[in-house]
Design a protein around this motif. Structure first.
Motif, PDB file in Angstrom:
ATOM      1  N   LYS A 131      60.440  66.322   1.799  1.00  0.00           N
ATOM      2  CA  LYS A 131      59.714  67.483   2.277  1.00  0.00           C
ATOM      3  C   LYS A 131      60.435  68.860   2.737  1.00  0.00           C
ATOM      4  N   ARG A 182      51.650  57.718  12.556  1.00  0.00           N
ATOM      5  CA  ARG A 182      51.340  56.820  11.623  1.00  0.00           C
ATOM      6  C   ARG A 182      51.178  55.450  11.939  1.00  0.00           C
ATOM      7  N   GLN A 216      54.884  73.752   4.509  1.00  0.00           N
ATOM      8  CA  GLN A 216      55.427  72.754   5.598  1.00  0.00           C
ATOM      9  C   GLN A 216      56.393  73.529   6.401  1.00  0.00           C
ATOM     10  N   GLN A 263      53.378  66.863  16.716  1.00  0.00           N
ATOM     11  CA  GLN A 263      53.157  66.102  15.586  1.00  0.00           C
ATOM     12  C   GLN A 263      53.418  66.857  14.355  1.00  0.00           C
ATOM     13  N   ASP A 264      53.301  66.359  13.117  1.00  0.00           N
ATOM     14  CA  ASP A 264      53.208  66.950  11.880  1.00  0.00           C
ATOM     15  C   ASP A 264      52.030  67.867  11.521  1.00  0.00           C
ATOM     16  N   TRP A 324      60.193  65.330  14.693  1.00  0.00           N
ATOM     17  CA  TRP A 324      59.374  65.560  13.779  1.00  0.00           C
ATOM     18  C   TRP A 324      59.343  64.138  13.143  1.00  0.00           C
ATOM     19  N   PHE A 325      60.545  63.579  12.893  1.00  0.00           N
ATOM     20  CA  PHE A 325      60.568  62.076  12.220  1.00  0.00           C
ATOM     21  C   PHE A 325      59.768  61.131  13.152  1.00  0.00           C
ATOM     22  N   TRP A 337      64.977  56.543   4.193  1.00  0.00           N
ATOM     23  CA  TRP A 337      64.173  57.815   5.256  1.00  0.00           C
ATOM     24  C   TRP A 337      64.919  59.148   4.596  1.00  0.00           C
ATOM     25  N   LYS A 369      56.075  61.428  12.913  1.00  0.00           N
ATOM     26  CA  LYS A 369      55.498  60.783  11.781  1.00  0.00           C
ATOM     27  C   LYS A 369      55.397  59.407  11.811  1.00  0.00           C
TER      28      LYS A 369
END
Ligand SMILES: Cc1cc2nc3c(=O)[nH]c(=O)nc-3n(C[C@H](O)[C@H](O)[C@H](O)COP(=O)(O)OP(=O)(O)OC[C@H]3O[C@@H](n4cnc5c(N)ncnc54)[C@H](O)[C@@H]3O)c2cc1C
Length: 436
Positions: free
Chosen positions: A159, A179, A379, A411-412, A171-172, A152, A175
């Motif tokens: 990024k 996902r 980003q 969300q990203d 943020w993580f 990770w 993801k």
């Protein structure tokens, strides 16, 4: 109402489409020669391809509905993803739980721990509780140092570069949670692509905006937002001078917005000033041979100067591109990074020798064409306690609105969320117009 829209990317065009449907007259200004922004396209011979690799997840419901509404669903394909991890000189499959169990660079206990932590994050919904902690701290604490170091950490560093340590756990979580939520039974993930490119969404939106009497101006940068007495009155546009508008929507990155907008109250301006981004730098290779069997190969090897090798034609059949293989070599860099300003030739010289590490047969003669694309605001860097730093869509200046990727949270950023941004802000503008 006359609405001026700065930026012809997904957010700007979606907002323009919604506003046109609500009976408003819109004018979209895009500084680049083409519409599409980060989801823009270019030609590989006769085929159209995204400048940056793009796919959708099954839970990207806002854009999927828009695609349906635009009559483009017939071009969507949903295909199983082939994700991989490059570590210690080897390519590992990295999609299912079985792949994880076979991932030998980490010990079996850590593999099980990684799987359990990912499963827990998938189920966890209370993301607000994670706002105060960095992803690094959380991952090391819950998944262990080794999992951070090998799996990770490299993804975060890929990024966010030197800012990886500052990235918030939310943020993580976003993801992993979103996902996994898009996966079907058995853990297999299907990714969506529009045959003929996502540029068809941009085209269809532009056609509908024009059909409703709106105007679209490419190669036309906006220089300034004009205001009088605390209210927006128009735009100063390159080559066109001053133009009157009742409302203005900016979809540009926050630093660009600060430069365009008249003095905004300090509290709001401070939020814009805090926005930071990593630039996306993507080298696209058109090749006569395939590099690997993987679509999305994450690189966990600090000696390799790019962070992912994305072989589009391991996902979408190469017959769509005259039989060529399309490989994106992706990087997210800070403006201080030495590769940030490198030319296409310099990046080719820097990157190509490393492709041999992934496939020992690789030869530079495989590369028939190369193209370089960058976006300075690729980003947003999402740090801890981010929710407090998101600027409102309605700015303190009456009639001036902002919709950009820094406002997407938890969300990203992605096409789906830019569609949502555009729709949300179009709704606010219509509501405010109704109030006079
Ligand atoms: C490398 C990369 C890969 C990605 N992959 C995916 C993916 O697989 N799936 C996915 O869903 N999303 C992906 N995205 C994200 C997605 O493309 C973006 O979230 C989305 O396109 C952003 O749209 P936007 O309209 O919000 O912003 P932008 O696309 O940035 O649009 C803003 C527009 O404003 C214009 N502009 C700036 N200043 C001015 C000015 N002064 N005057 C006029 N115009 C101006 C810019 O040129 C730009 O066109 C990816 C992004 C990148 C960078």
């Amino acid at each position: 109402m006359n609405v001026g829209i700065i930026g012809g990317g997904v957010a700007g065009l979606t907002a323009a489409y919604q506003l046109s449907r609500a009976g408003h007259k819109v004018a979209v200004f895009e500084k680049r020669p083409e519409l599409g922004g980060q989801a823009g396209t270019f030609r590989v011979d006769s085929a159209r391809l995204e400048v940056f690799y793009h796919h959708l997840f099954t839970n990207d419901t806002d854009v999927i509905s828009l695609i349906d509404e635009l009559g483009l669903s017939r071009n969507m394909v949903w295909l199983e993803s082939k994700m991989g991890f490059f570590h210690g000189g080897r390519v590992y499959d990295f999609v299912t739980a079985t792949d994880l169990l076979k991932f030998t660079p980490i010990g079996i206990i850590d593999r099980i721990r990684l799987g359990l932590v990912a499963m827990n994050l998938r189920r966890f919904k209370d993301w607000q509780k994670l706002e105060g902690i960095t992803a690094e701290e959380w991952i090391k604490r819950h998944a262990g140092e080794r999992n951070y170091e090998v799996v990770w950490g490299p993804l975060l560093r890929g990024k966010f570069g030197e800012s990886a340590g500052e990235v918030g756990m939310v943020w993580f979580w976003g993801k992993i949670h979103l996902r996994f939520a898009s996966r079907g039974q058995g853990g297999r993930e299907k990714l969506g692509y529009m045959l003929g490119s996502f540029g068809q969404i941009t085209d269809a939106l532009a056609q509908r905006i024009a059909a409703a009497g709106g105007t679209l101006h490419t190669s036309t940068p906006v220089k300034r937002v004009l205001a009088e007495g605390g209210k927006v009155v128009g735009l100063e546009v390159e080559g066109k001078g001053k133009m009157a508008f009742d409302a203005v929507l900016a979809t540009v990155p926050s630093p660009a917005f600060l430069n365009l907008a008249p003095a905004l109250p300090e509290e709001y301006a401070a939020k814009l000033k805090q926005a930071r981004y990593q630039a996306a730098v993507c080298l696209v290779l058109v090749m006569n041979k395939s590099l690997s069997r993987i679509y999305w190969l994450n690189i966990s090897d600090p000696s390799i100067p790019f962070v992912a090798a994305i072989e589009h034609t391991n996902y979408i059949n190469r017959s769509n591109y005259g039989g060529k293989h399309i490989l994106y070599l992706s990087n997210y860099l800070s403006p201080s990074h030495r590769l940030y300003n490198a030319t296409r030739e310099q990046l080719l010289a820097e990157y190509l020798p490393h492709l041999k590490k992934i496939n020992s047969q690789f030869d530079p003669s495989w590369v028939e064409q190369s193209h370089l694309f960058r976006d300075d605001a690729g980003q947003p860097i999402i740090t801890t306690n981010y929710s407090a730093r998101i600027p409102e869509h309605r700015t303190p200046l009456r009639g001036l609105y902002l919709a950009n990727t820094t406002q997407i949270y938890p969300q990203d950023r992605g096409v789906n969320y830019s569609v949502r941004l555009g729709q949300t802000v179009a709704g606010l503008i219509s509501d405010d117009a109704g109030k006079g």
